[in-house]
Motif scaffolding. Structure first.
Motif, PDB file in Angstrom:
ATOM      1  N   ASP A  39      -2.522   7.995  -8.688  1.00 20.82           N
ATOM      2  CA  ASP A  39      -3.571   9.017  -8.659  1.00 20.82           C
ATOM      3  C   ASP A  39      -3.470   9.823  -7.366  1.00 20.82           C
ATOM      4  O   ASP A  39      -3.775   9.313  -6.281  1.00 20.82           O
ATOM      5  CB  ASP A  39      -4.937   8.332  -8.743  1.00 20.82           C
ATOM      6  N   PRO A  40      -3.055  11.089  -7.441  1.00 17.30           N
ATOM      7  CA  PRO A  40      -2.947  11.906  -6.219  1.00 17.30           C
ATOM      8  C   PRO A  40      -4.263  12.022  -5.459  1.00 17.30           C
ATOM      9  O   PRO A  40      -4.272  12.149  -4.235  1.00 17.30           O
ATOM     10  CB  PRO A  40      -2.485  13.277  -6.744  1.00 17.30           C
ATOM     11  N   GLY A  41      -5.369  11.957  -6.186  1.00 13.08           N
ATOM     12  CA  GLY A  41      -6.668  12.055  -5.544  1.00 13.08           C
ATOM     13  C   GLY A  41      -6.967  10.877  -4.636  1.00 13.08           C
ATOM     14  O   GLY A  41      -7.776  11.000  -3.706  1.00 13.08           O
ATOM     15  N   ARG A  42      -6.340   9.749  -4.889  1.00 14.54           N
ATOM     16  CA  ARG A  42      -6.497   8.591  -4.006  1.00 14.54           C
ATOM     17  C   ARG A  42      -5.524   8.656  -2.831  1.00 14.54           C
ATOM     18  O   ARG A  42      -5.818   8.170  -1.744  1.00 14.54           O
ATOM     19  CB  ARG A  42      -6.287   7.292  -4.777  1.00 14.54           C
ATOM     20  N   VAL A  43      -4.368   9.228  -3.074  1.00 19.65           N
ATOM     21  CA  VAL A  43      -3.334   9.252  -2.043  1.00 19.65           C
ATOM     22  C   VAL A  43      -3.722  10.147  -0.879  1.00 19.65           C
ATOM     23  O   VAL A  43      -3.586   9.760   0.294  1.00 19.65           O
ATOM     24  CB  VAL A  43      -1.978   9.704  -2.639  1.00 19.65           C
ATOM     25  N   ALA A  44      -4.200  11.336  -1.172  1.00 21.37           N
ATOM     26  CA  ALA A  44      -4.422  12.353  -0.134  1.00 21.37           C
ATOM     27  C   ALA A  44      -5.329  11.889   1.002  1.00 21.37           C
ATOM     28  O   ALA A  44      -4.969  12.019   2.180  1.00 21.37           O
ATOM     29  CB  ALA A  44      -4.954  13.637  -0.760  1.00 21.37           C
ATOM     30  N   PRO A  45      -6.519  11.322   0.732  1.00 22.99           N
ATOM     31  CA  PRO A  45      -7.376  10.925   1.849  1.00 22.99           C
ATOM     32  C   PRO A  45      -6.811   9.776   2.670  1.00 22.99           C
ATOM     33  O   PRO A  45      -6.992   9.730   3.893  1.00 22.99           O
ATOM     34  CB  PRO A  45      -8.692  10.529   1.168  1.00 22.99           C
ATOM     35  N   VAL A  46      -6.102   8.847   2.029  1.00 22.01           N
ATOM     36  CA  VAL A  46      -5.522   7.716   2.769  1.00 22.01           C
ATOM     37  C   VAL A  46      -4.345   8.198   3.613  1.00 22.01           C
ATOM     38  O   VAL A  46      -4.189   7.791   4.772  1.00 22.01           O
ATOM     39  CB  VAL A  46      -5.081   6.601   1.794  1.00 22.01           C
ATOM     40  N   GLU A  47      -3.528   9.060   3.038  1.00 25.95           N
ATOM     41  CA  GLU A  47      -2.410   9.658   3.771  1.00 25.95           C
ATOM     42  C   GLU A  47      -2.910  10.357   5.031  1.00 25.95           C
ATOM     43  O   GLU A  47      -2.352  10.203   6.128  1.00 25.95           O
ATOM     44  CB  GLU A  47      -1.703  10.644   2.846  1.00 25.95           C
ATOM     45  N   SER A  48      -3.992  11.096   4.902  1.00 23.67           N
ATOM     46  CA  SER A  48      -4.549  11.819   6.043  1.00 23.67           C
ATOM     47  C   SER A  48      -5.170  10.879   7.060  1.00 23.67           C
ATOM     48  O   SER A  48      -4.963  11.033   8.269  1.00 23.67           O
ATOM     49  CB  SER A  48      -5.604  12.812   5.542  1.00 23.67           C
ATOM     50  N   ALA A  49      -5.918   9.888   6.584  1.00 24.95           N
ATOM     51  CA  ALA A  49      -6.623   8.985   7.494  1.00 24.95           C
ATOM     52  C   ALA A  49      -5.666   8.135   8.316  1.00 24.95           C
ATOM     53  O   ALA A  49      -5.919   7.852   9.492  1.00 24.95           O
ATOM     54  CB  ALA A  49      -7.570   8.091   6.702  1.00 24.95           C
ATOM     55  N   HIS A  50      -4.537   7.748   7.730  1.00 27.36           N
ATOM     56  CA  HIS A  50      -3.608   6.840   8.418  1.00 27.36           C
ATOM     57  C   HIS A  50      -2.370   7.535   8.960  1.00 27.36           C
ATOM     58  O   HIS A  50      -1.524   6.892   9.598  1.00 27.36           O
ATOM     59  CB  HIS A  50      -3.207   5.704   7.467  1.00 27.36           C
ATOM     60  N   GLN A  51      -2.270   8.834   8.689  1.00 23.25           N
ATOM     61  CA  GLN A  51      -1.156   9.620   9.219  1.00 23.25           C
ATOM     62  C   GLN A  51       0.203   9.034   8.831  1.00 23.25           C
ATOM     63  O   GLN A  51       1.095   8.837   9.661  1.00 23.25           O
ATOM     64  CB  GLN A  51      -1.282   9.744  10.737  1.00 23.25           C
ATOM     65  N   VAL A  52       0.339   8.721   7.539  1.00 19.70           N
ATOM     66  CA  VAL A  52       1.600   8.242   6.993  1.00 19.70           C
ATOM     67  C   VAL A  52       1.884   9.026   5.719  1.00 19.70           C
ATOM     68  O   VAL A  52       0.960   9.570   5.102  1.00 19.70           O
ATOM     69  CB  VAL A  52       1.566   6.727   6.691  1.00 19.70           C
ATOM     70  N   PRO A  53       3.143   9.107   5.288  1.00 17.63           N
ATOM     71  CA  PRO A  53       3.430   9.819   4.045  1.00 17.63           C
ATOM     72  C   PRO A  53       2.839   9.100   2.833  1.00 17.63           C
ATOM     73  O   PRO A  53       2.809   7.868   2.787  1.00 17.63           O
ATOM     74  CB  PRO A  53       4.963   9.840   3.986  1.00 17.63           C
ATOM     75  N   GLY A  54       2.353   9.888   1.877  1.00 16.55           N
ATOM     76  CA  GLY A  54       1.799   9.348   0.653  1.00 16.55           C
ATOM     77  C   GLY A  54       2.647   9.732  -0.545  1.00 16.55           C
ATOM     78  O   GLY A  54       3.232  10.823  -0.590  1.00 16.55           O
ATOM     79  N   TYR A  55       2.712   8.844  -1.531  1.00 15.11           N
ATOM     80  CA  TYR A  55       3.558   9.059  -2.704  1.00 15.11           C
ATOM     81  C   TYR A  55       2.800   8.706  -3.974  1.00 15.11           C
ATOM     82  O   TYR A  55       1.883   7.870  -3.963  1.00 15.11           O
ATOM     83  CB  TYR A  55       4.807   8.163  -2.634  1.00 15.11           C
ATOM     84  N   THR A  56       3.214   9.311  -5.063  1.00 15.36           N
ATOM     85  CA  THR A  56       2.761   8.907  -6.387  1.00 15.36           C
ATOM     86  C   THR A  56       3.898   8.268  -7.177  1.00 15.36           C
ATOM     87  O   THR A  56       3.689   7.818  -8.295  1.00 15.36           O
ATOM     88  CB  THR A  56       2.217  10.114  -7.177  1.00 15.36           C
ATOM     89  N   ASP A  57       5.083   8.216  -6.585  1.00 13.19           N
ATOM     90  CA  ASP A  57       6.267   7.627  -7.217  1.00 13.19           C
ATOM     91  C   ASP A  57       6.828   6.543  -6.306  1.00 13.19           C
ATOM     92  O   ASP A  57       7.281   6.835  -5.194  1.00 13.19           O
ATOM     93  CB  ASP A  57       7.322   8.699  -7.477  1.00 13.19           C
ATOM     94  N   LEU A  58       6.811   5.295  -6.760  1.00 11.88           N
ATOM     95  CA  LEU A  58       7.232   4.177  -5.921  1.00 11.88           C
ATOM     96  C   LEU A  58       8.720   4.228  -5.604  1.00 11.88           C
ATOM     97  O   LEU A  58       9.129   3.968  -4.461  1.00 11.88           O
ATOM     98  CB  LEU A  58       6.891   2.849  -6.609  1.00 11.88           C
ATOM     99  N   GLU A  59       9.542   4.566  -6.573  1.00 11.54           N
ATOM    100  CA  GLU A  59      10.980   4.597  -6.317  1.00 11.54           C
ATOM    101  C   GLU A  59      11.329   5.609  -5.235  1.00 11.54           C
ATOM    102  O   GLU A  59      12.199   5.348  -4.390  1.00 11.54           O
ATOM    103  CB  GLU A  59      11.736   4.893  -7.619  1.00 11.54           C
ATOM    104  N   ARG A  60      10.644   6.728  -5.233  1.00 10.38           N
ATOM    105  CA  ARG A  60      10.895   7.724  -4.191  1.00 10.38           C
ATOM    106  C   ARG A  60      10.455   7.188  -2.823  1.00 10.38           C
ATOM    107  O   ARG A  60      11.133   7.387  -1.823  1.00 10.38           O
ATOM    108  CB  ARG A  60      10.157   9.020  -4.519  1.00 10.38           C
ATOM    109  N   LEU A  61       9.302   6.510  -2.790  1.00  6.56           N
ATOM    110  CA  LEU A  61       8.853   5.913  -1.525  1.00  6.56           C
ATOM    111  C   LEU A  61       9.904   4.948  -0.984  1.00  6.56           C
ATOM    112  O   LEU A  61      10.254   4.987   0.208  1.00  6.56           O
ATOM    113  CB  LEU A  61       7.523   5.179  -1.747  1.00  6.56           C
ATOM    114  N   LEU A  62      10.394   4.062  -1.851  1.00  2.00           N
ATOM    115  CA  LEU A  62      11.361   3.056  -1.404  1.00  2.00           C
ATOM    116  C   LEU A  62      12.641   3.720  -0.894  1.00  2.00           C
ATOM    117  O   LEU A  62      13.232   3.263   0.097  1.00  2.00           O
ATOM    118  CB  LEU A  62      11.674   2.095  -2.549  1.00  2.00           C
ATOM    119  N   ALA A  63      13.070   4.781  -1.556  1.00  2.00           N
ATOM    120  CA  ALA A  63      14.295   5.465  -1.141  1.00  2.00           C
ATOM    121  C   ALA A  63      14.099   6.243   0.157  1.00  2.00           C
ATOM    122  O   ALA A  63      14.980   6.251   1.029  1.00  2.00           O
ATOM    123  CB  ALA A  63      14.761   6.411  -2.249  1.00  2.00           C
TER     124      ALA A  63
END
Length: 332
Positions: A39-63
């Motif tokens: 859910d992109p709506g969940r990713v955006a606030p956490v990405e901003s709060a923790h200053q880390v990249p956020g993903y909706t695709d796990l394989e892309r994150l791992l790569a």
């Protein structure tokens, strides 16, 4: 200087927000490097709060990020797929309970971890809480137990809400979810029972559409002469959690924030109280897992350690369906 282990959190629901993300932030051995949710709506606030990249695709994150380990906090039915994706990439896993939705899935995941060489640790916070560890030591002073009484209840306003209301997605209801903690304590303290007779109900909210049990009563028997029962419900308030184990020399009572040993007459002998009642066990688990990855300590909550949990739950659900006692060892 110790190199921090790189952690990613997958699944940004309540468990991640309240336990895992604060746990990583407080860790001395790990750092958060990415987060992921479908859910992109969940990713955006956490990405901003923790200053880390956020993903909706796990394989892309791992790569892209190549974390050392991933903390999986997703609905039960999605856990296997996420674990398989991480294992394929050679990434270690901390997984929210339950380990698996049934005994067959548990066996498959255990083989997967062995063949790929990844470490997997199931998050059972009570094993890292000083009160529950103290209770295990107190049991040495009551003799061979003959009676077990467990209860874990709270009131959920709508047991039909979300994936937890659907047994096909959750693998069951309250027993496999919140009840997993009681099951873990029983196995940790006393071992796998020899017989299980279970009854379940999904009738606390008339008119609501759900088939995952809101209440479960599980009777346990051991060949040693130990007998007992566990009551688990997400329909009964107020929130309460307690486990009592009685032997010839007394009783051990453990609940959130307190462990006590009583003499045979019910008089207090010793106790341990922890304030606040629920410290950051998530951080202790994360730090321990980092030590496992560093080869400094064994994994106390790995796949093989949770095969009995899957067998216990498999036997309980089979018993509830057939109305007959089941031997959980037949589900290993």
């Amino acid at each position: 200087m110790h190199t921090l282990r790189r952690a990613a959190v997958v699944g940004l629901g309540t468990q991640a927000l309240e336990d895992h993300l604060p746990g990583v932030a407080a860790s001395r051995l790990a750092e958060l490097v990415a987060v992921c949710d479908t859910d992109p709506g969940r990713v955006a606030p956490v990405e901003s709060a923790h200053q880390v990249p956020g993903y909706t695709d796990l394989e892309r994150l791992l790569a892209d990020v190549r974390p050392d380990f991933v903390i999986i906090a997703v609905p039960h039915h999605a856990g296997r797929r996420i674990t398989e994706t991480c294992a394929k990439a050679g990434v270690h896993v901390m997984k929210e309970k339950p380990f698996a939705t049934d005994p067959a899935e548990a066996a498959d995941l255990a083989v997967l971890c062995r063949t790929t060489g990844i470490e997997l640790m199931v998050t059972v916070q009570r094993r890292f809480h000083p009160v529950y560890r103290a209770a295990r030591q107190m049991l040495e002073h009551v003799g061979d137990p003959y009676l077990l009484e467990g209860r874990y209840t709270f009131r959920c306003p709508d047991p039909s809400a979300g994936w937890r209301g659907q047994a096909g997605l959750a693998g069951g209801g309250c027993l496999i979810d919140m009840g997993y903690h009681l099951v873990d304590l029983v196995i940790w303290y006393l071992g796998l029972p020899d017989r299980i007779l279970a009854h379940t109900s999904a009738t606390a909210s008339p008119g609501a559409s759900y088939d995952a049990e809101d209440t479960a009563l599980v009777h346990l028997s051991y060949d040693s002469g130990l007998h007992g029962s566990l009551l688990v419900s997400r329909s009964i308030g107020p929130k309460a959690e307690q486990l009592r184990v009685t032997g010839p020399q007394g009783t051990v009572v453990v609940e959130r924030g307190r462990a006590s040993r009583l003499d045979p007459g019910g008089r207090p002998v010793e106790s341990l109280t922890r304030e606040p009642a629920w410290p950051r066990a998530a951080t202790a688990q994360i730090d321990h897992f980092c030590r496992v990855l560093d080869g400094r300590c064994p994994n106390p909550s790995g796949p093989d350690a949770h095969l009995p949990h899957a067998a216990f739950l498999g036997a309980a659900y089979a018993s509830a369906t057939t109305g007959r006692p089941m031997d959980p060892k037949e589900f290993l």
